[in-house]
Scaffold this active site. Structure first.
Site, PDB file in Angstrom:
ATOM      1  N   PRO A 153     -43.308  24.881 -29.139  1.00 13.17           N
ATOM      2  CG  PRO A 153     -41.192  23.953 -29.105  1.00 13.17           C
ATOM      3  CD  PRO A 153     -42.023  24.948 -29.830  1.00 13.17           C
ATOM      4  CB  CYS A 154     -46.562  26.050 -25.160  1.00 10.43           C
ATOM      5  SG  CYS A 154     -46.809  27.040 -26.637  1.00 10.43           S
ATOM      6  CD  GLN A 155     -41.476  22.950 -21.813  1.00 12.55           C
ATOM      7  OE1 GLN A 155     -41.855  22.384 -20.806  1.00 12.55           O
ATOM      8  NE2 GLN A 155     -41.206  22.296 -22.925  1.00 12.55           N
TER       9      GLN A 155
END
Length: 689
Positions: A153-155
């Protein structure tokens, strides 16, 4: 198939699941032999059975991993899948020639699915925990890992936190704060310590588009520092056989050779009829359950190539998990009588609407047989109203959703129906994973470079920085961030960008503010007097709110200037770039330079997506040099790399350009008296400035 056994009540549930089930059962009544929940939904909420799955016969635990490496893993090209979910990417990697030695995730249901369908270790770990990462790296020391794949997951990150992030990555520090929000750093930590030959990262395009590709550029910079060549692509999954609209960001890296050979894109696309049209019709009625765990299946006389691929290895005459939720009576009527694939929610008769037609324009979506499906997401676990069957008054079944994601029919999903939908929606489509992994296949006779590679784009960026630093010391200082560029000068240049004064006019305007830290009344008056036209004067008058406001020009308030001066978006971007902020200046000129160097037409076709990816390769990351490179590209586009007649001989990147124009030997110089010297083009014609 291995890994599947007859469904029965699951044993050894964890405590929290028992509590959850008990709370649900308190609200349930028994109706017609199945558990249903009454409430505001207007339809019984059926709890499906729990599908337990046996582990794959070649699976192993951490305790017997060494033995597994000497038996099943011996002589295999080994991969690790981080944040594996149910195994969509794992299956794609497997199809491309790797054996998955280990998969890691925090979702117990997804891991049960993975352990049933793949050999090796399926590890329940929180990779945001440094101790867990240490344990994983220690396990992998005994294996020769060729590929690490995954979709962390890459915010997107705010600009305020970017310098901190870069420092943490560069210096291998551990953030004392909760790492779960920044799991891409956990992914990179494992990569850095294991050092596989190849790396594959998949994510949604927003990972890049949401923050000027800052995280992507930071990752690329770190990988290049480790000796990897990298490639970033925005890929439409349907180009590789996935029957849905699904765009994904793919980051590849390898340290053996700087080459990424993707297979040719598929001609045309696989439509929904070719993908799921062979599955048994269910023709549900509002009062009936929709589908079953097991149903009879009959292969059509002329199956599509996609169906043949999906059925390979599946039990003959049987299809699994062809089931979905029942819908409300009114929705059943809408789907069957008032909708086709082009119907908007606002087109539905008002008496049937339960939601605002203004706020929920796409609340319902009926799919079309001759088109691709919309992207399957984890939302399908909550409701399937974005995925209404083309013919029948129902939503897609588990098996249909799995097909659209390109999971084969033998692949089972552990847990309840909702668990399966969630795992499918979160997965990487295996065919997309396969296409990306194939671009990383080892080349015969080529070994990983001991000291790593010196990637081509890294060399290009270094040359661009050297050129920009030289130009910054001359007359081009006003186009490049540096010590001479005060906040006041940057604001003036940004305000005048649309007026396009000549170089001489701009020099005259800037001579009194070049080194100024604040704007006094006298300096403001001098600026207005230097204006060569009413248009320029009008733009400079916009500085009035900050005249004699010493505090406004302090360094720690520099990012407030655009708002105080009401700068337009393009003006604000230019100001921030000139004061040294790390951003992508997505102007047409810079996109044109990047496209030519990448042998691409994205400056004309996909400026905001593929065009930005082209820029990323040239801008990179890394302290003050990233904004300097970005500004240098803008300068090059405004001077030598014009749209019609580029002066390639004066471009500092000419030797790297893959689309040099026919005018590449044009060399425009200026005589001492200011006259333009006429040079001859390659075709013998004359040209002048």
């Amino acid at each position: 198939m291995p890994g599947v056994r007859e469904a029965r009540p699951r044993r050894n549930c964890c405590f929290r699941e028992c509590v959850r089930d008990l709370l649900v059962l308190v609200r349930l009544v028994r109706v017609g032999g199945c558990a249903v929940e009454k409430g505001k939904y207007g339809v019984p909420l059926e709890r499906s059975d729990y599908l337990p799955l046996e582990r794959h016969e070649e699976s192993c635990s951490p305790e017997d991993f060494r033995k597994w490496l000497k038996t099943h893993g011996k002589g295999k090209r080994l991969a690790v899948d981080l944040f594996s979910g149910a195994g969509g990417l794992s299956y794609g990697v497997k199809q491309a020639g790797w054996t998955v030695a280990a998969a890691v995730d925090f979702d117990e249901r997804a891991l049960e699915t993975h352990a049933a369908n793949f050999p090796g270790m399926s590890l329940h770990m929180d990779l945001g925990n440094p101790d867990e990462r240490d344990r994983l790296v220690e396990l992998l020391k005994t294996a020769d890992i060729d590929l690490i794949a995954g979709g962390p997951p890459c915010q997107p990150f705010s600009r305020a936190g970017r310098s901190k992030i870069r420092d943490l990555v560069t210096n291998h520090k551990r953030d004392p704060e909760d790492l779960r929000k920044e799991l891409w750093r956990a992914y990179m930590d494992v990569v850095t310590r294991v050092r596989p030959r190849a790396i594959l990262m998949e994510n949604v395009p927003d990972m890049g588009l949401g923050d000027d590709f800052f995280v992507v550029r930071t990752i690329e910079q770190h990988l290049e520092d480790l000796g990897y060549a990298t490639q970033v692509r925005l890929v439409d999954a349907w180009h590789y056989g996935v029957p849905q609209h699904r765009k994904r960001l793919i980051l590849l890296a390898r340290n053996d050779v700087e080459r990424f050979d993707w297979q040719p894109k598929q001609d045309g696309f696989t439509n929904l009829r070719e993908a799921i049209g062979d599955l048994p019709g269910l023709n549900p009625q509002p009062t009936e359950r929709v589908g079953k765990r097991e149903m009879p299946y009959r292969m059509p006389e002329a199956p599509s190539a996609f169906v043949e691929m999906m059925r390979k290895g599946a039990p003959e005459g049987l299809v699994w998990d062809h089931m979905t939720r029942r819908v409300r009576d009114d929705d059943w009527k809408i789907f069957s009588e008032h909708m086709d694939s082009k119907t908007l929610y606002s087109d539905i008769p008002e008496e049937f609407r339960r939601y605002s037609a203004e706020n929920f324009t796409d609340k319902y979506k009926k799919l079309a047989w001759g088109e691709r499906s919309r992207s399957i997401t984890a939302h399908i676990a909550k409701d399937g109203y974005w995925y209404i069957h083309p013919d029948e008054p129902r939503t897609l079944t588990v098996r249909e959703a799995a097909r659209v994601q390109t999971f084969p029919d033998w692949f089972r999903f552990a847990g309840t129906r909702s668990d399966a939908f969630r795992q499918i929606g979160n997965a990487v489509p295996p065919l997309l994973g396969k296409a990306a992994a194939e671009a990383l296949a080892p080349m015969e006779g080529v070994q990983a470079q001991l000291g790593g590679l010196q990637p081509h784009w890294r060399q290009v960026r270094e040359e661009l920085v050297a050129w920009a630093r030289e130009r910054r010391n001359g007359d081009d200082w006003c186009h490049l961030p540096g010590e001479q560029m005060s906040q006041l000068a940057a604001a003036v240049i940004a305000l005048l960008s649309g007026a396009k004064p000549s170089a001489a006019q701009l020099d005259e305007i800037l001579k009194d503010v070049r080194w100024r830290k604040t704007l006094t009344s006298k300096a403001f008056q001098n600026l207005l007097e230097a204006a060569p036209s009413e248009k320029v004067r009008t733009r400079l008058e916009r500085l009035a709110p900050l005249v004699d406001d010493v505090a406004a020009w302090q360094e720690n308030r520099r990012l407030e200037i655009p708002k105080r001066l009401a700068l337009k978006p393009a003006e604000a971007s230019l100001y921030r770039l000139l004061v040294g902020e790390d951003l992508l200046w997505v102007g047409q000129g810079a996109l044109r330079v990047a496209a030519r160097l990448n042998d691409s037409d994205a400056d004309r076709t996909n400026r905001l997506s593929d065009g930005r990816v082209n820029l990323v390769r040239l801008v990179g990351a890394g302290g003050e040099d990233a904004p300097l490179r970005m500004a240098a590209l803008r300068l090059i586009s405004n001077t030598v790399c014009s749209a019609r007649e580029p002066i390639c001989s004066e471009c500092p990147l000419s030797k790297h350009c893959k689309r040099k124009s026919d005018a590449s030997d044009v060399s425009m110089t200026t005589k001492g008296n200011g006259e333009s010297e006429v040079k001859k083009r390659g075709d013998g014609k004359q040209t002048s400035a």
